[in-house]
Design an enzyme around this catalytic site. Structure first.
Site: not given
Ligand code: HPA
Length: 234
Positions: A20, A24, A43, A87, A90, A204, A217
């Site tokens: 996402g 990353r 963008r 994908r 998280s 989480d 993470r």
């Protein structure tokens, strides 16, 4: 070059990993690909292409949520010829046996409404992962020291949810975790005869309120990148 991806024809590999977060994508490309080069920054949604064990791979950010992922996945598939889309992201854990840092492979993704929902009208389409990718990712995860769960997830449209009853129903029905993109990715892959999978790290937990500190993470994210790459080329 498309509206949202400034890459030249041929700049994008048939295998695309989609985190996402665009940073990353940069981190994963710099740490796991050989000779990564920036192929998109429209963008700020960074994309890189390099190789992994000699195989061409693109890592392209999807942004958060199904509308954003839908734009990138549509252009990657329809204009750049992507065939395998994984994908890497998280999710929030929803079951007591799902712990922080565990990996979830999404067999299917339930949603209230994806961007594709309007074309299905009264039909509830069941988006599913590609079996060959799912099987290979499970094998790759089992060879590592990660807790692994394979099952259904919930692709939500809202991070700040005003309908806690929806989460409650998902928990009751055994849904492992919540994220915001997989259902649309699986639906688009089905429409265009591509392979798709979501490999998710539990960052989480909705039940316990715990969350992974940011330094941890990164390590968990690395496992996920390797699982995705091994699955894509097994
Ligand atoms: N909700 C939706 N998406 C998420 C979450 C969550 O709790 N955690 C990580 N991605």
């Amino acid at each position: 070059m498309t509206i949202h991806i400034g890459a030249a024809p041929g700049d994008i590999a048939e295998t695309v990993l989609m985190p996402g977060d665009p940073y990353r994508a940069k981190w994963a490309a710099e740490n796991f690909l050989q000779s990564p080069r920036l192929i998109n920054e429209v963008r700020g949604m960074l994309g890189y292409t390099g190789t992994w064990n000699g195989n061409p791979v693109t890592i392209q950010g999807s942004g958060m949520g199904m509308p954003s992922l839908s734009i990138y996945a549509n252009e990657l598939i329809r204009d750049f010829g992507a065939k395998t889309l994984i994908r890497i992201g998280s999710c929030g854990g929803m079951q007591p046996q799902v712990k922080l840092r565990d990996v979830i492979l999404a067999m299917t993704a339930t949603t209230v409404g994806s961007p594709s929902q309007s074309m299905f009208r009264e039909m509830n389409f069941a988006p599913v992962a590609d079996w060959s990718l799912l099987q290979a990712a499970a094998k790759a995860a089992q060879s590592r020291e990660v807790g692994l769960h394979v099952g259904g997830i919930y692709s939500s449209d809202t991070f700040y949810d005003e309908r806690p009853d929806l989460n409650e129903q998902m928990v009751r029905h055994g849904i492992l975790g919540v994220e915001m993109e997989a259902a649309e990715l699986y639906t688009l892959a089905a429409r265009y005869q591509c392979r798709a999978l979501a490999v998710l790290t539990v960052s989480d937990h909705l039940g316990t309120g715990e969350a992974l500190p940011s330094d941890q993470r990164e390590r968990s994210f690395g496992d996920m990148v390797e699982i995705a790459l091994e699955a894509a080329f097994s």
